[in-house]
Design a protein around this motif. Structure first.
Motif, mmCIF file in Angstrom:
data_model
loop_
_atom_site.group_PDB
_atom_site.id
_atom_site.type_symbol
_atom_site.label_atom_id
_atom_site.label_comp_id
_atom_site.label_asym_id
_atom_site.label_seq_id
_atom_site.Cartn_x
_atom_site.Cartn_y
_atom_site.Cartn_z
ATOM 1 N N MET A 81 0.810 -1.240 0.000
ATOM 2 C CA MET A 81 0.000 0.000 0.000
ATOM 3 C C MET A 81 0.834 1.277 0.000
ATOM 4 O O MET A 81 0.402 2.306 -0.518
ATOM 5 C CB MET A 81 -0.955 0.002 1.192
ATOM 6 C CG MET A 81 -0.278 0.154 2.529
ATOM 7 S SD MET A 81 -1.468 0.215 3.876
ATOM 8 C CE MET A 81 -1.253 -1.400 4.551
ATOM 9 N N GLU A 238 11.487 1.472 13.913
ATOM 10 C CA GLU A 238 11.116 2.773 14.496
ATOM 11 C C GLU A 238 10.650 2.649 15.954
ATOM 12 O O GLU A 238 11.054 3.468 16.780
ATOM 13 C CB GLU A 238 10.045 3.477 13.647
ATOM 14 C CG GLU A 238 10.575 4.031 12.354
ATOM 15 C CD GLU A 238 10.788 2.955 11.312
ATOM 16 O OE1 GLU A 238 9.891 2.123 11.120
ATOM 17 O OE2 GLU A 238 11.854 2.928 10.689
ATOM 18 N N ILE A 284 11.024 11.486 4.009
ATOM 19 C CA ILE A 284 10.100 10.635 3.255
ATOM 20 C C ILE A 284 10.182 11.058 1.783
ATOM 21 O O ILE A 284 9.999 12.238 1.474
ATOM 22 C CB ILE A 284 8.656 10.836 3.775
ATOM 23 C CG1 ILE A 284 8.545 10.432 5.256
ATOM 24 C CG2 ILE A 284 7.658 10.052 2.928
ATOM 25 C CD1 ILE A 284 7.193 10.749 5.886
HETATM 26 C C1 HEM Z 1 7.550 4.909 16.395
HETATM 27 C C2 HEM Z 1 7.141 4.020 15.516
HETATM 28 C C3 HEM Z 1 6.840 4.311 14.065
HETATM 29 C C4 HEM Z 1 7.127 5.413 13.296
HETATM 30 C C5 HEM Z 1 7.853 6.698 13.709
HETATM 31 C C6 HEM Z 1 6.565 5.177 11.973
HETATM 32 C C7 HEM Z 1 6.619 6.075 10.923
HETATM 33 C C8 HEM Z 1 5.962 5.920 9.710
HETATM 34 C C9 HEM Z 1 5.961 6.883 8.632
HETATM 35 C C10 HEM Z 1 6.697 8.220 8.644
HETATM 36 C C11 HEM Z 1 5.185 6.386 7.624
HETATM 37 C C12 HEM Z 1 4.889 7.058 6.270
HETATM 38 C C13 HEM Z 1 5.924 6.626 5.265
HETATM 39 C C14 HEM Z 1 5.715 7.233 3.906
HETATM 40 O O1 HEM Z 1 4.743 7.970 3.706
HETATM 41 O O2 HEM Z 1 6.538 6.957 3.009
HETATM 42 C C15 HEM Z 1 4.702 5.094 8.057
HETATM 43 C C16 HEM Z 1 3.876 4.280 7.299
HETATM 44 C C17 HEM Z 1 3.466 3.010 7.695
HETATM 45 N N1 HEM Z 1 3.733 2.391 8.904
HETATM 46 FE FE1 HEM Z 1 4.785 3.181 10.458
HETATM 47 N N2 HEM Z 1 5.974 3.942 11.968
HETATM 48 C C18 HEM Z 1 6.101 3.373 13.216
HETATM 49 C C19 HEM Z 1 5.607 2.137 13.617
HETATM 50 C C20 HEM Z 1 4.879 1.265 12.861
HETATM 51 C C21 HEM Z 1 4.366 -0.013 13.305
HETATM 52 C C22 HEM Z 1 4.555 -0.615 14.710
HETATM 53 C C23 HEM Z 1 3.695 -0.581 12.243
HETATM 54 C C24 HEM Z 1 2.950 -1.892 12.169
HETATM 55 C C25 HEM Z 1 2.135 -2.325 13.091
HETATM 56 C C26 HEM Z 1 3.772 0.378 11.139
HETATM 57 C C27 HEM Z 1 3.190 0.188 9.901
HETATM 58 C C28 HEM Z 1 3.149 1.146 8.891
HETATM 59 C C29 HEM Z 1 2.452 0.951 7.624
HETATM 60 C C30 HEM Z 1 1.668 -0.295 7.208
HETATM 61 C C31 HEM Z 1 2.643 2.128 6.878
HETATM 62 C C32 HEM Z 1 2.107 2.432 5.481
HETATM 63 C C33 HEM Z 1 0.780 3.191 5.602
HETATM 64 C C34 HEM Z 1 0.140 3.535 4.279
HETATM 65 O O3 HEM Z 1 0.794 3.481 3.226
HETATM 66 O O4 HEM Z 1 -1.065 3.863 4.302
HETATM 67 N N3 HEM Z 1 4.488 1.467 11.550
HETATM 68 N N4 HEM Z 1 5.191 4.833 9.325
#
Ligand code: HEM
Length: 401
Positions: A81, A238, A284
């Motif tokens: 996604m 993260e 990003i």
């Molecule tokens: C402190 C912890 C975390 C931070 C700072 C973080 C940060 C981010 C950021 C900045 C994005 C956007 C990336 C982009 O637009 O290219 C993102 C997307 C995502 N993150 Fe995290 N994340 C963390 C923890 C997690 C965890 C624990 C999971 C899973 C359970 C997760 C699953 C995802 C998923 C599936 C996306 C894609 C969402 C989409 O495309 O709609 N993240 N994260």
């Protein structure tokens, strides 16, 4: 955003090494000398540094889309996604959201986080003062929690962490190192085996996991697989960095730490300040797909930008006195989890496992918890930024099972 378009200033002095070592002085000089949007030849992208400009880009996915040709995330783990726009993205995202809502985190996952916290805290205590918080707690705790949420707990934290590192390395393999692709292929094969078993299991007996939510939303199997691997890639590094960043930041600000220990509910609010102040994702990437003027600079389809959320999260127009760490700061939206349609799906899972479990548990049980040498901590990374180790010590161990 701005009405008057100019060509972007050019910051030829910026090196990738300087960004990896210590990006804040680079951001400050970029803003002072060049403005909010600037071409950085060493990265071959326009850097977007201001809070409003980054937020504008995140909220306009018809203009700023996930990267196309250079999208190594898709190459590493398949068409997930994060590499798509709506409406395709929304179908996958809404399936995953069911497993990651605040209520599901509260009811289904907090007890699991608590159990994992106790388990790995015991390892820290056994290792004794001088234990490395990264290896003995943050990595296993974050990886075990993720394995559970995703729906492959039997894989074990060590395998999940290994796959996560391999996927991340491949997603950033701009130099096309064949060893990195080979490790990624091995990680894919191992992870796929567990995913295959888990798909069969949740088809028979649905559960609260992400995998089960996707299967029962009738997502095609190749998307279930790719998005499971996306969560593995993004869900260990993260949280792990945030746990350790928080312990370091609290020790650096003992008065705030003591207030939080006296009222541990405050650790949840402190979570937002820790990820704002020490953002584990600093930048990003996005591709421009429609002409736009941002920060006074005209951008054309085909241009690539870096939304530097690590700089935006220190923008004084959004956060008064932005370089000060204040766990009790009046809450304002930050961009540590991105924004718009790709806002991190794991936000609540992260807040729960860290703000509700890891920090209160560590500080309650390890009395006087602090880094052995607070000045020695060295962060690295520009896209993903964190501490590789943090030896800690404490004065006493309180309570426990
Ligand atoms: C402190 C912890 C975390 C931070 C700072 C973080 C940060 C981010 C950021 C900045 C994005 C956007 C990336 C982009 O637009 O290219 C993102 C997307 C995502 N993150 Fe995290 N994340 C963390 C923890 C997690 C965890 C624990 C999971 C899973 C359970 C997760 C699953 C995802 C998923 C599936 C996306 C894609 C969402 C989409 O495309 O709609 N993240 N994260």
């Amino acid at each position: 955003m701005s009405a008057v378009a100019t060509s972007a200033p050019d910051a030829a002095w910026v090196t990738l090494n300087a960004l990896i070592d210590d990006p804040l002085p680079v951001y400050a000089r970029l803003r002072a000398e060049h403005g909010e949007v600037v071409w950085v030849p060493s990265v071959q992208r326009y850097f977007v540094l201001g809070f409003e400009a980054c937020r504008f880009a995140e909220n306009n996915p018809d203009t700023f889309a996930p990267l196309g040709g250079r999208n190594l995330v898709r190459k590493a783990i398949g068409p997930n996604m994060l590499t798509k726009g709506d409406p395709e993205h929304a179908v996958e995202r809404s399936a995953v959201n069911r497993a990651l809502r605040p209520k599901t985190i509260e009811q289904s996952w907090l007890p699991v986080f608590q159990e994992n916290g106790e388990r790995f805290l015991a390892d820290v205590i056994e290792a004794g003062p001088g234990a490395d918080l990264v290896q003995s707690f943050a990595i296993p705790f974050a990886a075990a929690n993720l394995a559970a949420i995703v729906g492959i707990p039997e894989a074990g934290w060590a395998a999940v962490q290994r796959w996560s590192s391999a996927f991340i390395a491949a997603s950033g393999n701009l130099l096309n190192d064949p060893d990195v692709w080979a490790a990624n292929e091995r990680a894919n094969a191992e992870a796929e085996e567990h995913i295959t078993d888990a798909i069969a299991r949740v088809k028979a007996v649905p559960d609260q996991s992400m995998l089960s939510a996707m299967v029962h939303a009738d997502l095609p199997e190749f998307l279930v697989r790719a998005n499971t691997k996306l969560a593995i890639a993004g869900g260990v590094n993260e949280p792990q960095h945030t746990i350790v960043n928080g312990v370091w930041a609290f020790a650096r600000h003992p008065e705030q730490r003591d207030r939080l220990i006296a009222d541990p509910a405050g650790f949840v609010g402190a979570f937002d300040e820790v990820v704002r102040w020490l953002s584990p994702i600093q930048s990003i990437g996005r591709a421009v797909i429609a002409p736009v003027t941002l920060g006074g600079v005209s951008l054309r389809p085909g241009d690539e930008v870096m939304l530097v959320v690590g700089a935006a999260n220190r923008d004084p127009s959004q956060f008064p006195d932005p370089h000060r760490f204040d766990a009790f700061r009046t809450r304002k939206p930050h961009l540590a989890f991105g924004g718009g349609i790709h806002l991190c799906a794991g936000t609540w899972a992260s807040k729960g496992q860290i703000g509700r479990v890891a920090w209160p548990l560590l500080h309650e049980r390890l009395v006087g918890l602090r880094p052995v040498d607070i000045e020695a901590a060295r962060w690295r990374g520009f896209t993903f930024r964190g501490l590789e180790q943090l030896p800690v010590t404490w004065d006493d161990v309180r309570g426990g099972a």
